[in-house]
Design a protein around this motif. Structure first.
Motif, PDB file in Angstrom:
ATOM      1  N   ALA A  83       1.622 -14.695  11.038  1.00  0.00           N
ATOM      2  CA  ALA A  83       0.208 -14.637  11.394  1.00  0.00           C
ATOM      3  C   ALA A  83      -0.029 -13.436  12.281  1.00  0.00           C
ATOM      4  N   SER A  84      -1.300 -13.056  12.370  1.00  0.00           N
ATOM      5  CA  SER A  84      -1.638 -11.933  13.238  1.00  0.00           C
ATOM      6  C   SER A  84      -1.595 -12.379  14.698  1.00  0.00           C
ATOM      7  N   ASP A  85      -1.471 -11.406  15.570  1.00  0.00           N
ATOM      8  CA  ASP A  85      -1.512 -11.689  17.000  1.00  0.00           C
ATOM      9  C   ASP A  85      -2.897 -12.171  17.388  1.00  0.00           C
ATOM     10  N   PRO A  86      -2.951 -13.116  18.309  1.00  0.00           N
ATOM     11  CA  PRO A  86      -4.278 -13.512  18.788  1.00  0.00           C
ATOM     12  C   PRO A  86      -4.938 -12.343  19.515  1.00  0.00           C
ATOM     13  N   ARG A 145      -0.528  -4.786  28.991  1.00  0.00           N
ATOM     14  CA  ARG A 145       0.839  -4.667  28.520  1.00  0.00           C
ATOM     15  C   ARG A 145       1.310  -6.001  27.964  1.00  0.00           C
ATOM     16  N   MET A 146       0.950  -7.049  28.659  1.00  0.00           N
ATOM     17  CA  MET A 146       1.296  -8.352  28.154  1.00  0.00           C
ATOM     18  C   MET A 146       0.331  -9.349  28.761  1.00  0.00           C
ATOM     19  N   VAL A 197       0.495 -16.446  26.841  1.00  0.00           N
ATOM     20  CA  VAL A 197       0.174 -16.513  25.421  1.00  0.00           C
ATOM     21  C   VAL A 197       0.753 -17.832  24.944  1.00  0.00           C
ATOM     22  N   THR A 233      -0.482 -19.774  22.565  1.00  0.00           N
ATOM     23  CA  THR A 233      -0.718 -20.137  21.167  1.00  0.00           C
ATOM     24  C   THR A 233       0.534 -19.864  20.354  1.00  0.00           C
ATOM     25  N   PHE A 263       0.064 -11.883   7.066  1.00  0.00           N
ATOM     26  CA  PHE A 263       0.619 -10.759   6.301  1.00  0.00           C
ATOM     27  C   PHE A 263       2.118 -10.973   6.134  1.00  0.00           C
ATOM     28  N   ARG A 267      11.160  -4.158   9.804  1.00  0.00           N
ATOM     29  CA  ARG A 267       9.870  -4.290  10.480  1.00  0.00           C
ATOM     30  C   ARG A 267       8.720  -3.664   9.710  1.00  0.00           C
ATOM     31  N   ASP A 303      11.711  -4.330  31.375  1.00  0.00           N
ATOM     32  CA  ASP A 303      11.489  -5.773  31.342  1.00  0.00           C
ATOM     33  C   ASP A 303      11.533  -6.307  29.917  1.00  0.00           C
ATOM     34  N   ASP A 304      11.851  -7.585  29.803  1.00  0.00           N
ATOM     35  CA  ASP A 304      11.750  -8.337  28.553  1.00  0.00           C
ATOM     36  C   ASP A 304      12.541  -7.723  27.400  1.00  0.00           C
ATOM     37  N   MET A 318      10.520  -4.586  26.317  1.00  0.00           N
ATOM     38  CA  MET A 318      10.336  -5.293  25.047  1.00  0.00           C
ATOM     39  C   MET A 318      11.136  -4.684  23.896  1.00  0.00           C
ATOM     40  N   THR A 359      14.531  -4.786  21.361  1.00  0.00           N
ATOM     41  CA  THR A 359      15.517  -5.727  20.840  1.00  0.00           C
ATOM     42  C   THR A 359      16.710  -4.929  20.336  1.00  0.00           C
ATOM     43  N   GLY A 370       2.273  -8.267  15.601  1.00  0.00           N
ATOM     44  CA  GLY A 370       3.146  -9.403  15.873  1.00  0.00           C
ATOM     45  C   GLY A 370       3.910  -9.280  17.167  1.00  0.00           C
ATOM     46  N   ARG A 371       3.624  -8.253  17.962  1.00  0.00           N
ATOM     47  CA  ARG A 371       4.438  -8.104  19.172  1.00  0.00           C
ATOM     48  C   ARG A 371       4.058  -9.100  20.242  1.00  0.00           C
ATOM     49  N   LEU A 372       2.792  -9.552  20.240  1.00  0.00           N
ATOM     50  CA  LEU A 372       2.403 -10.551  21.241  1.00  0.00           C
ATOM     51  C   LEU A 372       3.120 -11.866  20.970  1.00  0.00           C
ATOM     52  N   GLN A 373       3.200 -12.216  19.688  1.00  0.00           N
ATOM     53  CA  GLN A 373       3.922 -13.442  19.358  1.00  0.00           C
ATOM     54  C   GLN A 373       5.394 -13.309  19.692  1.00  0.00           C
ATOM     55  N   GLU A 374       5.904 -12.105  19.493  1.00  0.00           N
ATOM     56  CA  GLU A 374       7.310 -11.890  19.800  1.00  0.00           C
ATOM     57  C   GLU A 374       7.544 -12.024  21.299  1.00  0.00           C
ATOM     58  N   ALA A 375       6.626 -11.465  22.083  1.00  0.00           N
ATOM     59  CA  ALA A 375       6.743 -11.554  23.541  1.00  0.00           C
ATOM     60  C   ALA A 375       6.674 -13.004  23.987  1.00  0.00           C
ATOM     61  N   ASP A 376       5.791 -13.729  23.339  1.00  0.00           N
ATOM     62  CA  ASP A 376       5.643 -15.148  23.649  1.00  0.00           C
ATOM     63  C   ASP A 376       6.930 -15.904  23.353  1.00  0.00           C
ATOM     64  N   ARG A 419       9.625 -15.116  25.846  1.00  0.00           N
ATOM     65  CA  ARG A 419       9.405 -15.809  27.113  1.00  0.00           C
ATOM     66  C   ARG A 419       9.877 -17.264  27.015  1.00  0.00           C
ATOM     67  N   LYS A 420       9.571 -17.859  25.870  1.00  0.00           N
ATOM     68  CA  LYS A 420      10.010 -19.253  25.697  1.00  0.00           C
ATOM     69  C   LYS A 420      11.528 -19.332  25.628  1.00  0.00           C
TER      70      LYS A 420
END
Lengths: 559, 178
Positions: free
Chosen positions: A97-100, A106-107, A111, A113, A121, A128, B74-75, B92, B94, B147-153, B156-157
């Motif tokens: 899914a796309s990022d919210p 930066r972060m 997050v 969700t 996609f 990647r 970081d991260d 960020m 990998t 998809g990087r925000l989901q990856e960051a999330d 973190r988890k």
């Protein structure tokens, strides 16, 4: 290891004797044991070249969905669910899914969700790549192939192909109805998938005369009569405009290459040739491809049509309903060269520090054979049968290798001499329990066995090497025998020789087997003893590895 | 190394560093960074400074062979068995399992180095942001960053989970200061 053994399948030759192994063409007749099958009815070895293959089912290798054969053609032999290959690296793509939508800090601090947002996609975890790069996104994460179908079907090439098919459809239908009976009765017990496939292959291609030596002239006339009926085909697009559509060729490609700044802009050959038609040169035009389907095949004996291999229908299962492989009937043979193993051990011990092991293993100067020397080699026979067997070996005399530069007298001399144990030796029966036993237990046991064994005792020469021909070791259902090879000064290339292995076993079935069937190695009745003993023989080729020439090996060591 | 570096290990109170991890030289580990047991961090010539939220898995080897400070942002995620000597690493990134990064490569941010990739250029270079290195011949491409925000999330988890679980089975190491 350089030493290897392969088994002979007589399907290619007229005579039961194998071709001399120094001929390059002989490699087609020899196969590793795990590639061979065994027909119980004919009592013969079968290989992948001679068995009849049939498709027993189609499935997608990624999602393991069993595709009904009726829809395989409609789906163009590719998975019609969610399986795609990355156009860049051929990895399997996953749907993400796309990022919210978040502030482009930066972060974002939290997050939480786990689920992303609708535009989905395809994403490649290896390189990647993502399909949003080329503008392919989806509203929902299921049925992707159906969602992509409209892109695919609207491509000019696909339209053209459909158009062509439509054009020839009436003609194909007319010609296939004309000859329904001829194709049908040649397949007696063939499953419908195979029948459909082979009749599709045998179908007349309009405009191409069918090869049929008996009724050639008549058929040819018929075809000519038929040909007049089809109107000329008009292509939808002009050839010249195809280049503009990005379908390859023409000035646009030249222009593109001229302005090239980065190598990665050009799609590589291996990225393009999976396409059915010429694709654009640009890597930005590469599309994710649905994963090609695979088939499970069943195999039949070519002579008696009995099934040798029949996989289970389910694609998740890796088991077989019927599996007649040669490894369950013939003793497995493993060739080793004691001197090479010893050398390797030494290397391993010395190279633990610099870790250059991988290079030394392949180094021919370590395991290679030096001309003018005598080497012992070991053949380890493992019995797969539940009864003990008696094995007898017979070598087929090596033929001199004709060499171009040497004078004829030299060439006529045999490059090497092999001596094999001539007495028959026994191998104990296979028992499941041995699979679990400790290695050490078995070593203790074989010493006793050796003492009982009368012939061909291993003798040690001054340097402590075993130099003998005979049984060396016996443990569980494995017997190791030793042979010797004397290599002459002129020898070169690989030391390969044919070996006839015959073994006697107790047969289970009481019915008398038919006698030698056209020369294939077959069972014949031994002297009638109380339990009926049968004999089976097969040819193998033993490859002891390459002969290193002295000067060659020295220079290798120096470099 | 000629003048042997005195061990000077500073670990943030919120970092998780087991005693089984091998740390040598002048090392600073930031808040929330997780070091697995049997990881090796070796500040051979100059100090190593690791930021917050990094995950350094088993059998990872981080080495600083240069005099300057090796800064890791970081991260970042260092997967099992990778070896990194790069003098500076952003955020960020990998580094996948068994990849190897030479000391001539500086890594910016959001880079991805695929499993088993060898990154050993002879001349100094900097990996641009969003570079993905993949495949047996270490090919490179620039990924979109989708998809990087989901990856960051997820990272973190991942770190939160490890922060909870690792101390249950490992003795933690405290920095010299405390």
């Amino acid at each position: 290891m350089s030493a290897s053994i392969e088994y002979y399948c007589p399907c290619l030759a007229e005579s039961p004797h194998p071709p001399p192994p120094h001929l390059a063409s002989s490699s087609y007749s020899f196969h590793p044991l795990h590639n061979l099958y065994f027909c119980e009815e004919c009592d013969a070895v079968r290989c992948n070249r001679c068995v009849l293959m049939e498709v027993s089912g189609y499935f997608c290798p990624n999602c393991l969905f069993e595709v009904p054969s009726a829809s395989v053609r409609a789906e163009k032999n590719r998975c019609a669910r969610n399986c795609f290959n990355c156009p860049i690296c051929r990895n399997t793509l996953s749907v993400v899914a796309s990022d919210p939508e978040a502030g482009d800090g930066r972060m974002s601090p939290v997050v939480s969700t786990t689920l992303g947002e609708p535009p989905f996609f395809l994403f490649c975890n290896n390189c990647r790549w993502d399909s949003a790069e080329i503008g392919i996104t989806f509203e929902k994460p299921t049925g992707l192939a159906a969602q992509l179908q409209k892109f695919e079907d609207s491509a000019p090439e696909a339209l053209e192909f459909e158009h062509l098919k439509e054009h020839f459809e009436p003609y194909l239908r007319a010609s296939s109805s004309a000859l329904p009976a001829t194709a049908a009765h040649s397949h007696h017990h063939v499953n419908p998938i195979t029948a459909a496939a082979s009749s599709a292959l045998a179908r007349d291609v309009p405009g191409v005369g069918k090869y049929n030596p008996l009724s050639r002239s008549r058929v040819g006339r018929d075809k000519n009569a038929g040909k007049q009926e089809i109107p000329d085909y008009k292509s939808r697009v002009e050839i010249g405009t195809l280049g503009a559509l990005g379908a390859g060729g023409g000035n646009s490609d030249v222009e593109f290459m001229r302005r090239l700044e980065d190598m990665s802009e050009v799609a590589k050959l291996e990225q393009r040739w999976v396409n059915s038609w010429t694709a654009s040169l640009r890597s930005s035009d590469l599309k994710p491809l649905r994963i090609p389907l695979q088939v499970k095949k069943s195999k039949r004996c070519p002579a008696c049509r009995h099934i040798l291999i029949k996989p289970e229908q389910k694609s998740q299962s890796v088991r077989y309903k019927i599996k007649l492989v040669a490894a369950n009937y013939l003793p497995a043979i493993h060739v080793s060269l004691p001197h090479a193993i010893a050398a390797m051990e030494l290397m391993k011990r010395s190279s633990t520090l610099n870790k250059s092991l991988s290079s030394t293993v392949d180094d021919p100067s370590v395991s290679g054979l030096i001309p003018g020397k005598t080497y012992a080699f070991h053949l380890a026979f493992t019995n797969p049968l539940y009864d003990p067997i008696q094995v007898r070996l017979k070598k087929v005399q090596p033929v001199p290798v004709p060499s171009a530069d040497a004078d004829p007298e030299k060439a006529r001399r045999v490059p090497f001499q092999v001596s094999l144990p001539t007495a028959a030796f026994g191998i104990a029966a296979f028992a499941e329990a041995w699979e679990y036993e400790d290695e050490e237990d078995m070593f203790g046991q074989d010493d006793d066995d050796l003492d009982m064994d009368g012939h061909g005792m291993a003798t040690k020469d001054g340097r402590g090497k075993t130099r003998a021909v005979g049984v060396v070791e016996r443990r569980a259902n494995t017997t190791v025998v030793s042979g010797e090879v004397i290599i002459t000064k002129e020898a070169r290339g690989n030391i390969r020789f044919n070996m006839l292995v015959s073994y006697t076993y107790r047969s289970d079935d009481a019915e008398p087997a038919e006698e030698n069937e056209d020369g294939t190695p077959s069972r014949s009745h031994a002297v009638n003893k109380a339990p009926e003993m049968k004999n089976f023989s097969f040819y193998t080729v033993v490859d002891l590895g390459a002969v290193v020439r002295r000067e060659g090996s020295r220079s290798e060591l120096e470099s | 190394m000629p003048p042997a570096m005195r061990d000077k290990i500073t670990i943030h109170s919120k970092a998780v560093v087991p005693q089984d991890a091998e740390l040598k030289g002048d090392i600073t580990i930031g808040a929330g960074t997780i070091v697995h047991p049997k990881a090796t961090i070796f500040a051979a010539a100059g100090p190593i400074v690791i930021g917050s939220g990094c995950i350094i898995e088993e059998a990872v080897i981080l080495v600083n062979r240069r005099k300057e400070v090796m800064r890791i942002g970081d991260d970042n995620l260092f997967e099992v068995g990778c070896r990194v000597e790069s003098p500076s690493i952003g955020n960020m990134n990998t580094i996948s399992a068994r990849a190897r990064v030479h000391h001539t490569v500086r890594i910016s941010s959001y880079c991805f180095i695929g499993a088993g990739c060898l990154l050993v250029p002879t001349e100094d270079e900097v990996l641009e942001e969003y570079t993905a290195v993949y495949g047996p011949s270490a090919e490179r491409r620039v990924w979109s960053g989708r998809g990087r925000l989901q990856e960051a999330d997820l990272r973190r988890k991942h770190a939160d989970y490890l922060k909870e679980m690792l101390p249950k089975f490992n003795r933690l190491r405290r920095g010299d200061g405390t």
